[in-house]
Motif scaffolding. Sequence first.
Motif, short mmCIF file in Angstrom:
data_model
loop_
_atom_site.label_atom_id
_atom_site.label_comp_id
_atom_site.label_asym_id
_atom_site.label_seq_id
_atom_site.Cartn_x
_atom_site.Cartn_y
_atom_site.Cartn_z
N ALA A 1 38.55 52.85 27.87
CA ALA A 1 39.74 52.23 28.47
C ALA A 1 39.52 51.98 29.97
O ALA A 1 39.91 50.93 30.49
N PHE A 2 38.88 52.93 30.65
CA PHE A 2 38.58 52.74 32.07
C PHE A 2 37.58 51.60 32.27
O PHE A 2 37.67 50.85 33.25
N CYS A 3 36.63 51.47 31.36
CA CYS A 3 35.65 50.39 31.46
C CYS A 3 36.36 49.03 31.39
O CYS A 3 36.03 48.11 32.15
N PHE A 4 37.32 48.90 30.48
CA PHE A 4 38.05 47.64 30.36
C PHE A 4 38.99 47.43 31.55
O PHE A 4 39.23 46.29 31.95
N LEU A 5 39.52 48.51 32.08
CA LEU A 5 40.43 48.40 33.22
C LEU A 5 39.70 47.99 34.49
O LEU A 5 40.18 47.14 35.26
N ILE A 6 38.53 48.55 34.70
CA ILE A 6 37.77 48.27 35.92
C ILE A 6 37.07 46.93 35.85
O ILE A 6 37.05 46.16 36.83
N PHE A 7 36.47 46.64 34.70
CA PHE A 7 35.73 45.38 34.53
C PHE A 7 36.50 44.50 33.56
O PHE A 7 36.29 44.55 32.35
N ARG A 8 37.40 43.69 34.13
CA ARG A 8 38.30 42.88 33.32
C ARG A 8 37.62 41.61 32.84
O ARG A 8 36.62 41.16 33.41
N ASP A 9 38.22 41.02 31.81
CA ASP A 9 37.73 39.74 31.31
C ASP A 9 37.94 38.66 32.35
O ASP A 9 38.82 38.77 33.21
N PRO A 10 37.14 37.58 32.29
CA PRO A 10 37.30 36.50 33.25
C PRO A 10 38.70 35.91 33.22
O PRO A 10 39.35 35.86 32.18
N ASP A 11 39.16 35.45 34.39
CA ASP A 11 40.44 34.77 34.48
C ASP A 11 40.23 33.30 34.13
O ASP A 11 39.73 32.52 34.92
N PHE A 12 40.59 32.94 32.90
CA PHE A 12 40.31 31.60 32.43
C PHE A 12 41.20 30.54 33.08
O PHE A 12 41.03 29.36 32.84
#
Length: 229
Positions: free
Chosen positions: A200-211
């Motif tokens: 969960a921290f990995c997804f929080l810190i490294f978010r998906d690109p802002d399309f």
Amino acid sequence: MRAKRGLDSVAQETARSTIKALLVSAGLSILFLIVYSGCNWITARRAGVGTFYFEWERRIPFVPFMILPYMSIDLFFVAAPFLCRSERALRIFSRRVMFAIVVSGVCFLLFPLRFAFPRPHADGRLGAIFDWFRGMDAPYNLLPSLHAALMVILADVYLRHTRGFVRAGIIAWFALIAVSPVLTYQHHLIDIAGGFVLAAFCFLIFRDPDFSSPPKESELNNQSSPYEL
């Protein structure tokens, strides 16, 4: 001629993407081996390594077959970079994996744990696989479960790039991967929970690109992956 140049350009871009994915796959695999094996080697030489589990976990059944989905995560790990559609997606994936590996390694060294109770012996071919696997994997890298953290990160990649029956099969197999550490007596439940928190921290810190922002030209040329299923 224009069509030929266009095909050549696509072929060159595909080749560059494949090389980048290959380098990322190899680099992440090497990082994993160094950190995971190094932490195991160091902790194996320490005294007084503790345990952390619930007594009722002793009633969880031991299922030898589950070693197959447990070990299959290695194949998904190696192949995942080839599914990333763009350089940005590949960069985010690699950063998530690197963060999970490094943070787990720090925790393994600061708070080493060992599996609390004896692991049953498995017979036949599965028993041979268990013996081979446990000969390499000392029972110290427990909390957080790096297996669980990587499983969540990998599941995100594969679910984004599969459809139909393939996607349904991926979901079913990843469900087996998720429960396999407990049913093969590789991890306690607290380890799995810690792995999910780390993911969960990995997804929080490294978010998906802002399309909503315009992608770079290099990303426009690589929007679809030749490996997508």
